[in-house]
Design an enzyme around this catalytic site. Structure first.
Site, PDB file in Angstrom:
ATOM      1  NE  ARG A   1       3.652  -0.110  -5.970  1.00  0.00           N
ATOM      2  CZ  ARG A   1       4.705   0.272  -6.668  1.00  0.00           C
ATOM      3  NH1 ARG A   1       5.785  -0.493  -6.683  1.00  0.00           N
ATOM      4  NH2 ARG A   1       4.685   1.397  -7.359  1.00  0.00           N
ATOM      5  CG  ASN A   2       0.248  -2.392  -8.955  1.00  0.00           C
ATOM      6  OD1 ASN A   2      -0.300  -1.620  -8.166  1.00  0.00           O
ATOM      7  ND2 ASN A   2       1.415  -2.126  -9.514  1.00  0.00           N
TER       8      ASN A   2
END
Length: 356
Positions: A162-163
């Site tokens: 998610r990064n």
């Protein structure tokens, strides 16, 4: 009798992911038997592994109407997009179920907070899409599988994030390329908590990485749109099932997968993965990889399996610190993040690359 229900963005995305086959073997929102089996035993009522409840929550009035109905029309922005063939209407015990799924009922946990704000009334049944335009530009298993076949890739490792990419993630990705024919980088770009990187930052960072450092490698990049639940171990298995459906043969589970704060143990997701693999065939091989970190003595990224130097030499990568530095327009040390990736994200600051 047919009634109508207005979906929010996340429920609409659930409908899309069900219809596309990302949530196979689900063909609709869970009935009571499947819901409770998943919450209690991490399997569907059929016995197949499934770890995250996928339910349609509705307000009380819609629930009462649904009790007497065979169909529920689904709308988004006041336009009908599909319907549910109603199989079941039921009420859940949110507090009790949250504890089982998340391992905590602390309201400070972003997934718990979100779940507590849902209705306790649920409707289960097959989802039928009537407006195929909502499927446009969505991630489709048929298309990813066809692409892998066309490339003659036999083994594909799925990577969830998610990064934006930092050196620890890069290390895991390069390890997987030594094991498999190809790597499918499949970042999650659905709902995320305040403080996480924006969708644009994640995609921009990866596009830069692929252009500068992964050019010509067997890498496929495409985002996955579904909400983060921050459910730690259970969500790790859920993520693996989705990547299996997309055609991956392997899936990487590293440190604190899908975790948040201090709610889950460092390798708790891997522990659950081992337990499940001992009893079930998930249809995908799980790569349980150790946390990468930088060793000043080795002068490279290592893990506790490849380096035994003392703590004085170890420099671990902190996603929180990286976000803080980028937010302040500062480039993290290049041992933690590629300069080009950092710069590409810093340039987005005027577009608020951190979710507010």
């Amino acid at each position: 009798m047919s009634i109508n229900y207005e979906l929010n963005e996340e429920l609409l995305q659930d409908c899309i992911n069900i219809a596309n086959g990302l949530f196979y073997p689900l063909v609709g929102f869970m009935t009571s038997s499947d819901y409770h089996s998943v919450v209690d035993d991490m399997t569907l009522s059929s016995g197949e592994v499934w770890t995250i409840p996928i339910g349609l929550d509705v307000d009380h009035d819609s629930y009462i109407k649904a009790l007497e109905s065979k169909q529920l029309a689904l709308s988004f922005n006041s336009k009908q997009v599909g319907l549910i063939e109603i199989d079941d209407c039921y009420i859940v015990e949110i507090e009790k179920d949250i504890l089982k799924v998340f391992g905590t009922n602390d309201y400070s946990h972003p997934g718990v907070k979100k779940e507590k704000n849902r209705y306790k009334y649920r409707i289960g049944g097959k989802v039928i899409i009537t407006d195929n335009s909502i499927l446009n530009n969505s991630l489709k298993p048929q298309e990813t599988k066809e692409y892998f076949t066309a490339q003659a890739w036999k083994t594909i490792a799925g990577f969830q994030t998610r990064n934006p990419i930092h050196k620890a993630h890069e290390h895991l990705q390069r390890v997987s390329l030594e094991i498999c024919d190809a790597l499918f980088i499949n970042p999650l770009v659905g709902w995320k908590k305040v403080g996480d990187f924006s969708e644009k930052a994640v995609i921009h960072g990866y596009e830069t990485m692929i252009k500068e450092y992964y050019t010509g490698l067997n890498i496929y990049f495409k985002p996955l749109r579904t909400p983060m639940r921050y459910a730690g171990p259970r969500e790790a298995i859920f993520h693996a099932i989705i990547r299996r459906n997309l055609g991956c043969t392997h899936f990487i589970i590293g440190r604190d997968h899908a975790g948040v704060g201090e709610y889950y143990g460092k390798y708790e997701a891997q522990e659950l993965a081992r337990k499940i693999m001992a009893k079930h065939d998930l249809g995908i091989e799980l790569l349980l990889l150790s946390e990468p970190y930088y060793c000043k003595k080795c002068e490279q990224m290592v893990s506790d399996k490849t380096c035994n130097h003392s703590d004085e030499f170890i420099q671990k990568i902190s996603g929180t610190q990286i976000r803080a530095m980028l937010s302040d327009s500062k480039r993290p040390n290049t041992i933690f993040m590629r300069a080009e990736v950092a710069d590409s994200i810093i340039k987005l600051k005027e577009n608020k690359f951190i979710k507010g």
